[in-house]
Design a protein around this motif. Structure first.
Motif, PDB file in Angstrom:
ATOM      1  N   ASP A 151       0.854  -1.191   0.000  1.00  0.00           N
ATOM      2  CA  ASP A 151       0.000   0.000   0.000  1.00  0.00           C
ATOM      3  C   ASP A 151       0.885   1.234   0.000  1.00  0.00           C
ATOM      4  OD1 ASP A 151      -2.723  -1.248   0.334  1.00  0.00           O
ATOM      5  OD2 ASP A 151      -1.746  -2.042   2.133  1.00  0.00           O
ATOM      6  N   LEU A 152       0.881   1.947  -1.114  1.00  0.00           N
ATOM      7  CA  LEU A 152       1.764   3.109  -1.282  1.00  0.00           C
ATOM      8  C   LEU A 152       1.095   4.364  -0.739  1.00  0.00           C
ATOM      9  CD1 LEU A 152       3.046   0.990  -3.101  1.00  0.00           C
ATOM     10  CD2 LEU A 152       3.351   2.726  -4.868  1.00  0.00           C
ATOM     11  N   LEU A 153       1.833   5.114   0.064  1.00  0.00           N
ATOM     12  CA  LEU A 153       1.350   6.393   0.603  1.00  0.00           C
ATOM     13  C   LEU A 153       2.300   7.487   0.144  1.00  0.00           C
ATOM     14  CD1 LEU A 153      -0.349   8.253   2.401  1.00  0.00           C
ATOM     15  CD2 LEU A 153       0.975   7.440   4.372  1.00  0.00           C
ATOM     16  N   ARG A 232       1.999  -4.469   3.521  1.00  0.00           N
ATOM     17  CA  ARG A 232       3.193  -3.664   3.738  1.00  0.00           C
ATOM     18  C   ARG A 232       2.949  -2.223   3.334  1.00  0.00           C
ATOM     19  NH1 ARG A 232       8.033  -6.320   4.583  1.00  0.00           N
ATOM     20  NH2 ARG A 232       8.676  -4.271   5.334  1.00  0.00           N
ATOM     21  N   PRO A 233       2.979  -1.301   4.278  1.00  0.00           N
ATOM     22  CA  PRO A 233       2.884   0.116   3.917  1.00  0.00           C
ATOM     23  C   PRO A 233       4.197   0.601   3.320  1.00  0.00           C
ATOM     24  CG  PRO A 233       3.213  -0.123   6.279  1.00  0.00           C
ATOM     25  CD  PRO A 233       3.101  -1.514   5.722  1.00  0.00           C
ATOM     26  N   VAL A 234       4.083   1.470   2.336  1.00  0.00           N
ATOM     27  CA  VAL A 234       5.270   2.042   1.684  1.00  0.00           C
ATOM     28  C   VAL A 234       5.176   3.560   1.776  1.00  0.00           C
ATOM     29  CG1 VAL A 234       6.637   2.175  -0.431  1.00  0.00           C
ATOM     30  CG2 VAL A 234       5.315   0.097   0.068  1.00  0.00           C
ATOM     31  N   LEU A 268      10.455   2.292   2.450  1.00  0.00           N
ATOM     32  CA  LEU A 268      10.683   3.709   2.182  1.00  0.00           C
ATOM     33  C   LEU A 268      11.201   3.915   0.761  1.00  0.00           C
ATOM     34  CD1 LEU A 268      10.921   6.688   3.159  1.00  0.00           C
ATOM     35  CD2 LEU A 268      13.225   6.118   3.980  1.00  0.00           C
ATOM     36  N   VAL A 269      10.545   4.832   0.028  1.00  0.00           N
ATOM     37  CA  VAL A 269      11.015   5.256  -1.289  1.00  0.00           C
ATOM     38  C   VAL A 269      11.265   6.761  -1.239  1.00  0.00           C
ATOM     39  CG1 VAL A 269      10.504   5.430  -3.754  1.00  0.00           C
ATOM     40  CG2 VAL A 269       9.726   3.436  -2.454  1.00  0.00           C
ATOM     41  N   LEU A 270      12.462   7.166  -1.628  1.00  0.00           N
ATOM     42  CA  LEU A 270      12.818   8.579  -1.704  1.00  0.00           C
ATOM     43  C   LEU A 270      13.002   8.941  -3.170  1.00  0.00           C
ATOM     44  CD1 LEU A 270      15.448   8.803   1.204  1.00  0.00           C
ATOM     45  CD2 LEU A 270      12.984   9.280   1.298  1.00  0.00           C
ATOM     46  N   GLU A 271      12.129   9.774  -3.676  1.00  0.00           N
ATOM     47  CA  GLU A 271      12.171  10.186  -5.086  1.00  0.00           C
ATOM     48  C   GLU A 271      12.556  11.662  -5.154  1.00  0.00           C
ATOM     49  OE1 GLU A 271       8.784  10.748  -8.444  1.00  0.00           O
ATOM     50  OE2 GLU A 271       9.004   8.698  -7.687  1.00  0.00           O
ATOM     51  N   VAL A 315      14.711   1.151   7.759  1.00  0.00           N
ATOM     52  CA  VAL A 315      13.825   0.277   6.993  1.00  0.00           C
ATOM     53  C   VAL A 315      14.398   0.114   5.592  1.00  0.00           C
ATOM     54  CG1 VAL A 315      11.792   1.014   8.305  1.00  0.00           C
ATOM     55  CG2 VAL A 315      12.405   2.229   6.198  1.00  0.00           C
ATOM     56  N   PRO A 316      13.947  -0.899   4.838  1.00  0.00           N
ATOM     57  CA  PRO A 316      14.405  -1.042   3.451  1.00  0.00           C
ATOM     58  C   PRO A 316      14.137   0.228   2.641  1.00  0.00           C
ATOM     59  CG  PRO A 316      13.295  -3.033   4.163  1.00  0.00           C
ATOM     60  CD  PRO A 316      13.091  -2.019   5.249  1.00  0.00           C
ATOM     61  N   LEU A 317      15.111   0.610   1.830  1.00  0.00           N
ATOM     62  CA  LEU A 317      15.077   1.910   1.159  1.00  0.00           C
ATOM     63  C   LEU A 317      15.371   1.771  -0.330  1.00  0.00           C
ATOM     64  CD1 LEU A 317      15.315   5.066   0.921  1.00  0.00           C
ATOM     65  CD2 LEU A 317      17.688   4.804   1.706  1.00  0.00           C
ATOM     66  N   LEU A 318      14.567   2.457  -1.137  1.00  0.00           N
ATOM     67  CA  LEU A 318      14.831   2.646  -2.563  1.00  0.00           C
ATOM     68  C   LEU A 318      14.903   4.140  -2.823  1.00  0.00           C
ATOM     69  CD1 LEU A 318      14.988   1.673  -5.565  1.00  0.00           C
ATOM     70  CD2 LEU A 318      12.480   1.872  -5.613  1.00  0.00           C
TER      71      LEU A 318
END
Length: 380
Positions: A151-153, A232-234, A268-271, A315-318
């Protein structure tokens, strides 16, 4: 004793010397006076230029400090109407949430598609790009059905509103098969209040709390008889939204204390991320004392280092960043990535990509990178 008169020749030499001194001395005084006058004129002229420049700088500085939040946040304040969008977006839900200080904010939630549904083509990319990306979307959906349990937030950047992220919602929801939620902070998209750093962090914490409650519902449209799986929340930060995501993980927001301590740690995604808004400002305006006077600094690197020093494994990071990002220089994105504690992380540099076209410049690669990373964390 009588003084003998000087010889006539000697007397003549002395007289000539006196005459020369009498001529030279006034000439020297005139030159000195002229030089002093020139220096005074030059100083006056210089001051006539310097004073306005100094006054202009002082005025510019005062205005920048006074209206800095107007220069930092560019919200589209009006509330978007879902009824004005194509029928393909009819499944998007609008929800209202309240931050810790009572500020009412709005978000869009698009539930995960049915597993058997074919992804909608991304027509907004144009016919050629859409035709190239659509087979990639179908392949990912077929190969990785487990992504329906992510679930992407999205915490978006400092401009626009959730309405400006509807194509991003389409791309990742249809391309990955997961649910997508986009929050509008206070002051954005009909949400109440005005944006500040503390306010955005509270709004982000409230949105995460809402998502975790929502995740208690079963995923619809799955295969009958399949065993239930952990959702899994993202946390997905875009530009200044990366500062919101990192702050939530660091526990630096009211209501964010449970973000890293619940049963299902977020991904966690950092764009297009960066170390801090102060670093961005200092890079763009080196002649202004940005680091001293800025109110909303979003010090992500500082928070990351604090987490690491406290023993937080993260947490896992992209991290996704455009090679030609002129707003958040790629060096600052890499610096933040290097400082983040994480049990597993991945850095992706997207060639010939700027700040605002990260998902769209090469949408096929974007989806492949995200799906490949997500499935390793969510499981197949």
């Amino acid at each position: 004793m009588r003084v003998r008169p000087l010889p006539i020749a000697t007397n003549m030499l002395l007289r000539n010397a006196y005459r020369r001194l009498a001529i030279v001395a006034p000439r020297s005084r005139a030159i000195a006076s002229s030089a002093a006058s020139f220096a005074a004129t030059a100083a006056t002229t210089a001051l006539s230029f310097i004073k306005p420049i100094g006054a202009g700088y002082a005025i510019t500085l005062a205005l920048a400090l006074t209206f800095q939040r107007k220069l930092q946040y560019f919200p589209r304040s009006e509330a978007p109407e879902l009824s004005t969008y194509p029928v393909s977006y009819a499944a998007i839900e609008e929800h209202a949430i309240d931050a810790a200080d009572g500020t009412r904010c709005y978000l869009w939630h698009w539930p995960a598609p049915n597993e058997a549904d074919e992804p909608l083509p991304p027509a907004f990319l144009g016919p050629d790009a859409s035709a190239a990306v659509h087979p990639v979307m179908k392949s990912i959906r077929s190969k990785y059905p487990s992504l329906r349990h992510a679930d992407l937030l999205l915490f978006h950047g400092n401009a626009g509103s959730r309405a400006d992220r509807i194509y991003w919602m389409h791309l990742v929801r249809e391309g990955l098969g997961c649910s997508v939620t986009v929050l509008d902070y206070r002051g954005y998209g009909g949400s109440h209040g005005s944006p500040t750093e503390n306010g955005l962090l509270m709004d982000g914490a409230a949105a995460y709390k809402w998502l975790r409650e929502r995740q208690k519902r079963p995923v619809r449209g799955g295969i009958k008889g399949a065993a239930p799986r952990m959702r899994r929340p993202v946390l997905w930060g875009e530009s200044i939204g990366t500062g919101v995501a990192v702050a939530l993980l660091a526990g630096d927001a009211d209501g964010a204390s449970g973000v890293t301590r619940d049963a299902s740690k977020p991904l966690l995604v950092l764009e297009a991320g960066f170390t801090s808004c102060a670093d961005l400002g200092a890079s763009a305006y080196p002649w202004l004392p940005v680091r001293i006077g800025m109110l909303d600094k979003f010090e992500s690197e500082k928070r990351a280092k604090k987490m690491a020093e406290s023993g937080d494994e993260g947490v896992p990071l992209l991290s996704l960043h455009g090679e030609y990002d002129a707003i958040a220089p790629i060096a600052l994105g890499r610096q933040l990535y290097d400082s983040m504690p994480s049990p597993s992380k991945k850095w992706v540099e997207l060639p010939k990509t700027g700040h605002n076209d990260v998902p769209y410049r090469d949408a096929a690669r974007y989806l492949k990178e995200v799906s490949g990373w997500l499935v390793r964390e969510v499981g197949e």
